[in-house]
Design an enzyme around this catalytic site. Structure first.
Site, PDB file in Angstrom:
ATOM      1  N   ASN A 128       0.683  18.635 -21.726  1.00 60.62           N
ATOM      2  CA  ASN A 128       0.300  17.634 -22.723  1.00 60.62           C
ATOM      3  C   ASN A 128       0.348  18.193 -24.149  1.00 60.62           C
ATOM      4  OD1 ASN A 128      -0.218  15.729 -20.709  1.00 60.62           O
ATOM      5  ND2 ASN A 128      -2.269  16.563 -20.381  1.00 60.62           N
TER       6      ASN A 128
ATOM      7  N   GLU B 282      -3.609  17.738 -12.253  1.00 62.39           N
ATOM      8  CA  GLU B 282      -4.015  18.095 -13.611  1.00 62.39           C
ATOM      9  C   GLU B 282      -5.488  18.472 -13.729  1.00 62.39           C
ATOM     10  OE1 GLU B 282      -1.811  15.979 -16.703  1.00 62.39           O
ATOM     11  OE2 GLU B 282      -3.691  15.882 -17.828  1.00 62.39           O
TER      12      GLU B 282
ATOM     13  N   HIS C 244       0.712  15.930 -27.084  1.00 66.46           N
ATOM     14  CA  HIS C 244       0.617  14.546 -26.607  1.00 66.46           C
ATOM     15  C   HIS C 244      -0.623  13.799 -27.078  1.00 66.46           C
ATOM     16  CE1 HIS C 244       4.137  15.509 -24.322  1.00 66.46           C
ATOM     17  NE2 HIS C 244       4.156  14.322 -23.735  1.00 66.46           N
TER      18      HIS C 244
ATOM     19  N   HIS D  53       8.976   8.112 -27.718  1.00 71.08           N
ATOM     20  CA  HIS D  53       7.974   9.029 -27.176  1.00 71.08           C
ATOM     21  C   HIS D  53       8.282  10.500 -27.562  1.00 71.08           C
ATOM     22  CE1 HIS D  53       5.047  10.829 -24.526  1.00 71.08           C
ATOM     23  NE2 HIS D  53       6.004  11.548 -23.961  1.00 71.08           N
TER      24      HIS D  53
ATOM     25  N   LYS E 279       8.579  22.809 -14.429  1.00 69.38           N
ATOM     26  CA  LYS E 279       7.727  21.668 -14.089  1.00 69.38           C
ATOM     27  C   LYS E 279       7.322  21.737 -12.618  1.00 69.38           C
ATOM     28  CE  LYS E 279       6.081  17.339 -14.865  1.00 69.38           C
ATOM     29  NZ  LYS E 279       6.309  16.087 -15.567  1.00 69.38           N
TER      30      LYS E 279
ATOM     31  N   LYS F 230       3.589  11.511 -11.872  1.00 70.79           N
ATOM     32  CA  LYS F 230       2.729  10.687 -12.734  1.00 70.79           C
ATOM     33  C   LYS F 230       3.438   9.362 -12.927  1.00 70.79           C
ATOM     34  CE  LYS F 230       0.147  13.824 -15.686  1.00 70.79           C
ATOM     35  NZ  LYS F 230      -0.122  14.166 -17.093  1.00 70.79           N
TER      36      LYS F 230
ATOM     37  N   ARG G 225       0.810  -1.230   0.000  1.00 71.90           N
ATOM     38  CA  ARG G 225       0.000   0.000   0.000  1.00 71.90           C
ATOM     39  C   ARG G 225       0.842   1.279   0.000  1.00 71.90           C
ATOM     40  NH1 ARG G 225      -3.626  -2.886   3.477  1.00 71.90           N
ATOM     41  NH2 ARG G 225      -5.199  -3.771   2.096  1.00 71.90           N
TER      42      ARG G 225
ATOM     43  N   HIS H 232       0.449  10.360 -28.560  1.00 71.38           N
ATOM     44  CA  HIS H 232       0.013   9.055 -28.066  1.00 71.38           C
ATOM     45  C   HIS H 232      -0.634   8.231 -29.184  1.00 71.38           C
ATOM     46  CE1 HIS H 232      -0.071  10.590 -23.619  1.00 71.38           C
ATOM     47  NE2 HIS H 232       1.146  10.375 -24.065  1.00 71.38           N
TER      48      HIS H 232
ATOM     49  N   ARG I 186      -1.763  22.143 -15.418  1.00 72.08           N
ATOM     50  CA  ARG I 186      -0.805  21.061 -15.722  1.00 72.08           C
ATOM     51  C   ARG I 186      -1.097  20.410 -17.073  1.00 72.08           C
ATOM     52  NH1 ARG I 186       1.481  16.200 -11.753  1.00 72.08           N
ATOM     53  NH2 ARG I 186       2.879  15.339 -13.320  1.00 72.08           N
TER      54      ARG I 186
ATOM     55  N   GLU J  42      10.845  17.310 -25.470  1.00 72.49           N
ATOM     56  CA  GLU J  42      10.088  17.688 -24.263  1.00 72.49           C
ATOM     57  C   GLU J  42      10.652  18.981 -23.659  1.00 72.49           C
ATOM     58  OE1 GLU J  42       7.315  16.068 -23.265  1.00 72.49           O
ATOM     59  OE2 GLU J  42       7.580  13.890 -23.398  1.00 72.49           O
TER      60      GLU J  42
HETATM   61  N1  LIG Z   1       5.605  10.472 -15.806  1.00 70.83           N
HETATM   62  C1  LIG Z   1       5.657  11.531 -16.591  1.00 70.83           C
HETATM   63  O1  LIG Z   1       5.297  12.628 -16.205  1.00 70.83           O
HETATM   64  C2  LIG Z   1       6.170  11.353 -17.984  1.00 70.83           C
HETATM   65  C3  LIG Z   1       6.483  12.485 -18.748  1.00 70.83           C
HETATM   66  C4  LIG Z   1       7.031  12.309 -20.011  1.00 70.83           C
HETATM   67  C5  LIG Z   1       7.271  11.020 -20.480  1.00 70.83           C
HETATM   68  N2  LIG Z   1       6.946   9.948 -19.710  1.00 70.83           N
HETATM   69  C6  LIG Z   1       7.227   8.588 -20.175  1.00 70.83           C
HETATM   70  O2  LIG Z   1       8.629   8.418 -20.261  1.00 70.83           O
HETATM   71  C7  LIG Z   1       8.905   7.389 -21.206  1.00 70.83           C
HETATM   72  C8  LIG Z   1      10.037   7.835 -22.099  1.00 70.83           C
HETATM   73  O3  LIG Z   1      11.168   8.046 -21.309  1.00 70.83           O
HETATM   74  P1  LIG Z   1      12.636   7.910 -21.908  1.00 70.83           P
HETATM   75  O4  LIG Z   1      12.708   8.629 -23.198  1.00 70.83           O
HETATM   76  O5  LIG Z   1      13.559   8.274 -20.827  1.00 70.83           O
HETATM   77  O6  LIG Z   1      12.707   6.361 -22.276  1.00 70.83           O
HETATM   78  P2  LIG Z   1      13.484   5.106 -21.698  1.00 70.83           P
HETATM   79  O7  LIG Z   1      13.361   4.994 -20.238  1.00 70.83           O
HETATM   80  O8  LIG Z   1      13.037   3.953 -22.528  1.00 70.83           O
HETATM   81  O9  LIG Z   1      15.007   5.420 -22.031  1.00 70.83           O
HETATM   82  C9  LIG Z   1      15.401   5.508 -23.372  1.00 70.83           C
HETATM   83  C10 LIG Z   1      16.522   4.520 -23.720  1.00 70.83           C
HETATM   84  O10 LIG Z   1      17.754   5.029 -23.252  1.00 70.83           O
HETATM   85  C11 LIG Z   1      18.396   4.044 -22.443  1.00 70.83           C
HETATM   86  N3  LIG Z   1      19.144   4.814 -21.442  1.00 70.83           N
HETATM   87  C12 LIG Z   1      18.632   5.477 -20.384  1.00 70.83           C
HETATM   88  N4  LIG Z   1      19.586   6.194 -19.792  1.00 70.83           N
HETATM   89  C13 LIG Z   1      20.725   5.972 -20.472  1.00 70.83           C
HETATM   90  C14 LIG Z   1      22.053   6.461 -20.347  1.00 70.83           C
HETATM   91  N5  LIG Z   1      22.374   7.359 -19.419  1.00 70.83           N
HETATM   92  N6  LIG Z   1      22.960   6.033 -21.218  1.00 70.83           N
HETATM   93  C15 LIG Z   1      22.632   5.154 -22.202  1.00 70.83           C
HETATM   94  N7  LIG Z   1      21.391   4.690 -22.389  1.00 70.83           N
HETATM   95  C16 LIG Z   1      20.450   5.093 -21.533  1.00 70.83           C
HETATM   96  C17 LIG Z   1      17.297   3.190 -21.930  1.00 70.83           C
HETATM   97  O11 LIG Z   1      17.752   1.914 -21.579  1.00 70.83           O
HETATM   98  C18 LIG Z   1      16.345   3.144 -23.118  1.00 70.83           C
HETATM   99  O12 LIG Z   1      16.801   2.197 -24.051  1.00 70.83           O
HETATM  100  C19 LIG Z   1       7.618   7.152 -21.956  1.00 70.83           C
HETATM  101  O13 LIG Z   1       7.061   5.938 -21.538  1.00 70.83           O
HETATM  102  C20 LIG Z   1       6.730   8.310 -21.547  1.00 70.83           C
HETATM  103  O14 LIG Z   1       5.372   7.979 -21.546  1.00 70.83           O
HETATM  104  C21 LIG Z   1       6.420  10.095 -18.481  1.00 70.83           C
HETATM  105 ZN   LIG Z   2       5.806  13.356 -22.840  1.00 70.45          ZN
END
Ligand SMILES: NC(=O)c1ccc[n+]([C@@H]2O[C@H](COP(=O)([O-])OP(=O)(O)OC[C@H]3O[C@@H](n4cnc5c(N)ncnc54)[C@H](O)[C@@H]3O)[C@@H](O)[C@H]2O)c1
Ligand SMILES: [Zn+2]
Length: 388
Positions: free
Chosen positions: A264, A256, A267, A285, A246, A162, A140, A271, A260, A204
């Site tokens: 998006n 949101e 987005h 993404h 942020k 999020k 929990r 998506h 907030r 982003e």
């Molecule tokens: N929670 C939120 O508010 C929010 C906001 C924006 C995006 N997101 C989510 O985030 C995700 C995208 O995140 P991302 O782009 O970081 O993707 P990711 O976590 O898949 O990382 C991208 C790639 O880079 C590699 N990697 C990470 N750090 C590294 C480093 N320092 N050196 C070498 N390789 C490295 C990872 O293994 C992966 O292959 C999506 O799922 C998206 O929906 C969430």
């Molecule tokens: Zn995003």
């Protein structure tokens, strides 16, 4: 929210003092710091100790990040007698599933997870979103700390709470709001990040300028290519600036209900593009967000909210920085009907109407669900047929 710059002092193990910037996310009792600097992983034990309830953590990482940084983090934890287990998930968006949530939760329970232990999310947005969600439901709720290793995670996903995973019905449809106790963004790790991932995070970054900060957009037009090429000062400026933005938005509107939602921007389209591409890495993404922002500006222009020139300016900068800006830049089926079908499953649908973030110009975003279907179809069709 405030920023302070500090010399983090000389730790007992004689490592060089660190220059860090700290941004506070003001959420009362759930407030937390974002610490930004270079070389922080080496001293992660010292940075996290003040927020640990017990000296026990689980490190959650992925199969790309683990081999690069796991040893550094584990060595630091051992130095401070923090006990740990490490869990390595497959890298990539395809890991953001309910199945992985179950697997990780059961693995943690098998290791006798207990209240008061802290999960450390060591990775990009995928690891951050999964770890946060597991932290929210394990026993929990146990505390968690974000250690973002991609530009995208450092400027956006690690802040704001999020968390969640994708569903067969669409992106991020399962999850919860659950704030971390701390965010530690070590910019040294960006040196290892593949350039395609760096660019995806840059999309982003640009978003903050487009939403409400035209000066930042202009700054990025001048410094974006240097930032991508490795300019450390430019990276620090951008990461701290985005974290401030942020933090401000999240403190104002954690769940949101209003402002907030501007985060998006792009987005709703993004998506749909990601769903159409499948989650196998064909379109990242951030790449989908770049295209989504172009489409948002085109739709805004078609509806008479902004000049066509604003979108053109965005497209030029995306091209300059090597991001997708045209339909032909990504390999998906651009059928307007298919994309609109994906949009109809978006979280932001209310009474059957999709919410869009549109703009009156660069730095002037607003939300609306008053978008006629024919305008949406026309914009998508024109984009699909446009210059490739
Ligand atoms: N929670 C939120 O508010 C929010 C906001 C924006 C995006 N997101 C989510 O985030 C995700 C995208 O995140 P991302 O782009 O970081 O993707 P990711 O976590 O898949 O990382 C991208 C790639 O880079 C590699 N990697 C990470 N750090 C590294 C480093 N320092 N050196 C070498 N390789 C490295 C990872 O293994 C992966 O292959 C999506 O799922 C998206 O929906 C969430
Ligand atoms: Zn995003």
């Amino acid at each position: 929210m405030h920023v302070s710059t500090a010399d983090a002092g000389s730790p007992s193990d004689n490592t060089v003092p660190l220059r860090t910037d700290t941004v506070r996310v003001d959420l009362g009792a759930r407030g937390y710091d974002i610490i930004v600097g270079v070389g922080l992983l080496d001293q992660i034990d010292r940075l996290i100790t003040p927020v640990l309830e017990r000296k026990r953590v689980a490190v959650i990482t992925d199969s790309n990040v683990g081999p690069l940084y796991r040893t550094t983090v584990e060595a630091a934890l051992s130095r401070s007698s923090i006990t740990f287990e490490t869990f390595v998930l497959p890298a990539g968006e395809a890991t953001k599933t309910f199945g992985q949530i179950e697997r990780l939760t059961e693995a943690l329970l098998a290791e006798k997870a207990e209240r008061g232990m802290t999960l450390l999310a060591l990775g990009g947005g995928v690891i951050g979103d999964i770890t946060g969600f597991v932290a929210a439901i394990l026993l929990r709720g146990v505390p968690f700390i974000q250690i973002p290793t991609t530009l995208l995670a450092q400027v956006d996903s690690s802040v704001g709470g999020k968390t969640g995973v994708n569903s067969a019905h669409g992106k991020n449809l399962i999850g919860s709001f659950y704030q971390p106790r701390l965010v530690v963004a070590d910019m040294a790790v960006l040196e290892q990040l593949p350039v395609r991932e760096l660019r995806a995070g840059y999309a982003e970054t640009l978003k903050y300028g487009l939403i409400d900060d035209p000066e930042f957009f202009t700054w990025l037009e001048a410094h974006g290519t240097d930032l991508l090429a490795g300019d450390r000062d430019a990276r620090r400026h951008a990461v701290v600036h985005c974290c401030q933005a942020k933090a401000r938005i999240v403190a104002e509107d954690e769940r949101e209900a209003g402002r907030r939602a501007l985060l998006n921007l792009g987005h709703t389209f993004a998506h749909a593009i990601e769903a159409e591409a499948g989650y196998g890495g064909r379109v990242l993404h951030g790449e989908a967000v770049a295209l989504g922002m172009v489409l948002a500006f085109r739709l805004s222009a078609r509806l008479g909210h902004c000049d066509r020139g604003d979108g053109d300016r965005l497209e030029r900068h995306l091209i300059d920085t090597g991001l997708p800006a045209r339909a032909g830049d990504v390999d998906i089926n651009w059928s307007p009907a298919a994309l609109i079908e994906h949009m109809s499953r978006d979280k932001k649908v209310q009474d059957g109407r999709v919410t869009f973030v549109l703009a009156r110009g660069i730095g002037q975003a607003f939300t609306t669900n008053d978008v006629p279907d024919d305008a949406l179809k026309a914009v998508l069709a024109e984009f699909a047929d446009g210059p490739q």
